[in-house]
Design a protein around this motif. Structure first.
Motif, PDB file in Angstrom:
ATOM      1  N   ALA A   1      -2.893  21.658   2.194  1.00 52.24           N
ATOM      2  CA  ALA A   1      -3.009  20.968   0.434  1.00 52.24           C
ATOM      3  C   ALA A   1      -3.392  19.575   0.804  1.00 52.24           C
ATOM      4  O   ALA A   1      -3.911  19.215  -0.349  1.00 52.24           O
ATOM      5  N   GLU A   2      -2.970  18.975   1.632  1.00 58.43           N
ATOM      6  CA  GLU A   2      -3.508  17.547   1.495  1.00 58.43           C
ATOM      7  C   GLU A   2      -4.815  17.115   1.702  1.00 58.43           C
ATOM      8  O   GLU A   2      -5.454  16.480   1.228  1.00 58.43           O
ATOM      9  N   GLY A   3      -5.350  18.324   2.801  1.00 54.93           N
ATOM     10  CA  GLY A   3      -6.784  18.092   3.227  1.00 54.93           C
ATOM     11  C   GLY A   3      -7.436  18.289   1.766  1.00 54.93           C
ATOM     12  O   GLY A   3      -8.488  17.544   1.622  1.00 54.93           O
ATOM     13  N   ARG A   4      -7.240  19.436   0.846  1.00 52.86           N
ATOM     14  CA  ARG A   4      -7.836  19.823  -0.320  1.00 52.86           C
ATOM     15  C   ARG A   4      -8.047  18.516  -1.317  1.00 52.86           C
ATOM     16  O   ARG A   4      -8.762  18.367  -2.030  1.00 52.86           O
ATOM     17  N   PHE A   5      -6.584  17.815  -1.251  1.00 53.42           N
ATOM     18  CA  PHE A   5      -6.416  16.741  -2.277  1.00 53.42           C
ATOM     19  C   PHE A   5      -7.425  15.382  -1.697  1.00 53.42           C
ATOM     20  O   PHE A   5      -8.004  15.148  -2.687  1.00 53.42           O
TER      21      PHE A   5
ATOM     22  N   LYS B   1       5.418   5.532  -4.923  1.00 49.59           N
ATOM     23  CA  LYS B   1       5.949   5.396  -6.119  1.00 49.59           C
ATOM     24  C   LYS B   1       5.010   5.703  -7.283  1.00 49.59           C
ATOM     25  O   LYS B   1       5.194   6.182  -8.066  1.00 49.59           O
ATOM     26  N   GLY B   2       3.756   4.996  -7.011  1.00 50.14           N
ATOM     27  CA  GLY B   2       2.707   5.239  -7.983  1.00 50.14           C
ATOM     28  C   GLY B   2       2.150   6.543  -8.087  1.00 50.14           C
ATOM     29  O   GLY B   2       1.957   7.225  -9.373  1.00 50.14           O
ATOM     30  N   LEU B   3       1.876   7.042  -6.799  1.00 53.83           N
ATOM     31  CA  LEU B   3       0.979   8.434  -6.700  1.00 53.83           C
ATOM     32  C   LEU B   3       2.009   9.591  -6.571  1.00 53.83           C
ATOM     33  O   LEU B   3       1.626  10.613  -6.616  1.00 53.83           O
ATOM     34  N   LYS B   4       3.288   9.206  -6.159  1.00 50.38           N
ATOM     35  CA  LYS B   4       4.223  10.172  -5.763  1.00 50.38           C
ATOM     36  C   LYS B   4       3.595  11.035  -4.650  1.00 50.38           C
ATOM     37  O   LYS B   4       3.936  12.313  -4.300  1.00 50.38           O
ATOM     38  N   ARG B   5       2.745  10.311  -3.785  1.00 50.50           N
ATOM     39  CA  ARG B   5       2.467  11.125  -2.505  1.00 50.50           C
ATOM     40  C   ARG B   5       3.746  10.811  -1.494  1.00 50.50           C
ATOM     41  O   ARG B   5       4.661   9.842  -1.427  1.00 50.50           O
ATOM     42  N   LYS B   6       3.724  11.720  -0.355  1.00 49.55           N
ATOM     43  CA  LYS B   6       4.773  11.423   0.644  1.00 49.55           C
ATOM     44  C   LYS B   6       4.309  10.306   1.429  1.00 49.55           C
ATOM     45  O   LYS B   6       3.082  10.483   1.837  1.00 49.55           O
ATOM     46  N   SER B   7       5.302   9.559   1.766  1.00 51.58           N
ATOM     47  CA  SER B   7       4.921   8.254   2.796  1.00 51.58           C
ATOM     48  C   SER B   7       5.730   8.606   3.949  1.00 51.58           C
ATOM     49  O   SER B   7       6.727   8.588   3.692  1.00 51.58           O
ATOM     50  N   ARG B   8       4.841   8.282   5.015  1.00 49.09           N
ATOM     51  CA  ARG B   8       5.581   8.342   6.332  1.00 49.09           C
ATOM     52  C   ARG B   8       5.859   6.868   6.662  1.00 49.09           C
ATOM     53  O   ARG B   8       6.473   6.443   7.889  1.00 49.09           O
ATOM     54  N   GLY B   9       5.685   5.776   5.825  1.00 57.21           N
ATOM     55  CA  GLY B   9       5.991   4.588   6.121  1.00 57.21           C
ATOM     56  C   GLY B   9       5.019   3.646   6.784  1.00 57.21           C
ATOM     57  O   GLY B   9       3.917   3.962   7.244  1.00 57.21           O
ATOM     58  N   LEU B  10       5.716   2.350   7.076  1.00 61.92           N
ATOM     59  CA  LEU B  10       4.795   1.536   7.837  1.00 61.92           C
ATOM     60  C   LEU B  10       5.063   1.655   9.584  1.00 61.92           C
ATOM     61  O   LEU B  10       6.295   1.856   9.653  1.00 61.92           O
TER      62      LEU B  10
ATOM     63  N   ILE C   1       0.746  -1.185   0.036  1.00 63.75           N
ATOM     64  CA  ILE C   1      -0.011  -0.260   0.070  1.00 63.75           C
ATOM     65  C   ILE C   1       0.884   1.239   0.114  1.00 63.75           C
ATOM     66  O   ILE C   1       0.808   2.173  -0.714  1.00 63.75           O
ATOM     67  N   GLU C   2       1.929   1.334   0.925  1.00 65.97           N
ATOM     68  CA  GLU C   2       2.535   2.418   0.807  1.00 65.97           C
ATOM     69  C   GLU C   2       3.510   2.855  -0.219  1.00 65.97           C
ATOM     70  O   GLU C   2       3.819   3.825  -0.475  1.00 65.97           O
ATOM     71  N   ASP C   3       3.957   1.609  -1.017  1.00 65.82           N
ATOM     72  CA  ASP C   3       4.804   1.829  -2.242  1.00 65.82           C
ATOM     73  C   ASP C   3       4.011   2.386  -3.321  1.00 65.82           C
ATOM     74  O   ASP C   3       4.320   2.937  -4.260  1.00 65.82           O
ATOM     75  N   ASN C   4       2.644   1.895  -3.287  1.00 63.22           N
ATOM     76  CA  ASN C   4       1.561   2.267  -4.490  1.00 63.22           C
ATOM     77  C   ASN C   4       1.382   3.968  -4.085  1.00 63.22           C
ATOM     78  O   ASN C   4       1.414   4.675  -4.992  1.00 63.22           O
ATOM     79  N   PHE C   5       1.385   4.240  -2.867  1.00 67.90           N
ATOM     80  CA  PHE C   5       1.045   5.744  -2.523  1.00 67.90           C
ATOM     81  C   PHE C   5       2.367   6.394  -2.914  1.00 67.90           C
ATOM     82  O   PHE C   5       2.332   7.507  -3.531  1.00 67.90           O
TER      83      PHE C   5
END
Length: 372
Positions: free
Chosen positions: A228-232, A192-201, A186-190
């Motif tokens: 910004a994240e809330g709007r997204f 690498k796929g979506l280029k979202r900032k991941s705080r990890g597992l 899930i975190e990899d998809n966020f």
């Protein structure tokens, strides 16, 4: 849950009820991969409302999108803890998952913080080793207090007790490995796929009661308190992107689990080559060591041709999951060689397990036993 400006996470609802819980209502779906989707909060529990965005509504929208796409797969049965804006108790969510005899439990939430913190996080159950994770666990488990007669239904569990929190993690120990696999996907998809900032597992001691018998994750899709994240997350495209990333991870996890138990039949010699044992014997009285090579909802015959030629295969059913083992010995030197053999055959994630007097114990505990 009461909204606070401090750390705002929402709890991973796992399973309650006893070991004897049955799944009569879902017997017709036993041949399917069952996924329980849990939209956090609901009804009078709106979750956090960072920047005016409502967590319970966003989580529900994402969950419904995940489920709609998963339902297109004939091999998957999707069950929801809620499909509209209603409050569901922890024990109610747990009963849904237990009755379904699910293969996965995925809970979706939105985060909050007093700063402009941002990023996704995916939680699995585990001992909270940091002060921050302990505080998170306390806050998330306090949703219990919103329920009527919580003292009766939660048997004296104290969300503020470190002892209670640590005890929770032990109940899901058998499923931690697969929970971590899904969380990483899930975190990899966020990231690498979506280029979202991941705080990890992350691991935290979130609420569990009695027998928990399925891999489970809690997904924090981002911080509503970040402008910004809330709007997204409140936008239609944002919710769809997060739902798609989670849905893809669930499908990849299902594929990984099925392939890991020998979906592609081994074409070579059905008998694996004898291995040469190196080192002095290390015999432990009343202890049996095995190498766990796979875990899946699929029931396969414990034959060498189903497991890439490995011999001495055994199978154990735990809840709705079948675990497959290679070897059976009281000699720790031998089992380590068996692990090397399994890895050479392609089971890179295999690991040693130990049983004493018929009960599973930590390998470290077994190695403390007096050697013959």
């Amino acid at each position: 849950m009461k909204t606070t400006p401090h750390y705002r996470f929402v709890l991973l609802i796992l399973l309650i009820t006893s070991f004897l819980t049955s799944a009569h209502a879902f017997q017709k779906d036993k041949d399917k991969f069952v996924v329980v989707l849990d939209a956090g909060h609901g009804g009078h529990d709106s979750g956090n409302i960072g920047n005016g965005h409502k967590e319970s509504s966003i989580a529900l929208n994402i969950v419904l999108q995940i489920g709609k796409e998963l339902e297109k797969n004939k091999g998957i049965k999707v069950i929801y803890t809620r499909k509209k804006d209603v409050f569901v108790t922890l024990r109610g969510r747990a009963k849904i998952a237990n009755d379904a005899d699910a293969d996965l439990f995925v809970s979706v939430h939105c985060n909050a913080h007093h700063s402009q913190a941002s990023g996704t996080e995916t939680f699995v159950l585990g001992v909270a080793n940091t002060k921050r994770n302990m505080e998170i666990a306390k806050k998330e488990n306090e949703v219990i207090f919103l329920e009527a007669d919580y003292e009766k239904h939660y048997e004296g569990f104290d969300p503020n007790s470190p002892e209670s929190l640590i005890a929770l993690s032990l109940l899901q120990e058998d499923y931690t490995e697969n929970s971590i696999k899904l969380a990483r996907m899930i975190e990899d998809n966020f990231s690498k796929g979506l280029k979202r900032k991941s705080r990890g597992l992350k691991q935290a001691s979130l609420w569990v009661m009695h027998n928990t018998y399925m891999p489970s994750v809690l997904v924090e899709v981002g911080f509503l308190t970040n402008k910004a994240e809330g709007r997204f997350l409140n936008s239609s495209s944002g919710k769809t992107k997060m739902a798609t990333a989670i849905r893809k991870a669930i499908l990849d996890y299902k594929s990984h689990i099925e392939q890991n138990v020998g979906e592609n039949i081994y074409q070579g010699n059905s008998e694996s080559a004898d291995i040469e044992i190196e080192g002095e014997p290390q015999i432990f009285e009343n202890v049996v060591f095995k190498v766990q090579i796979a875990a899946s909802s699929k029931k396969l015959a414990p034959k060498s041709y189903n497991f890439k030629g490995l011999k001495d295969i055994s199978r154990e059913k735990v809840g709705n999951t079948y675990k497959y083992y290679h070897g059976y010995t009281s000699d720790y030197t031998i089992v380590k060689q068996l692990q090397i053999e399994a890895r050479a055959k392609g089971y890179k994630d295999c690991f040693v397990v130990a049983h004493k007097d018929g009960n599973k114990i930590d390998v470290s505990e077994a190695l403390k036993s007096a050697s013959n």
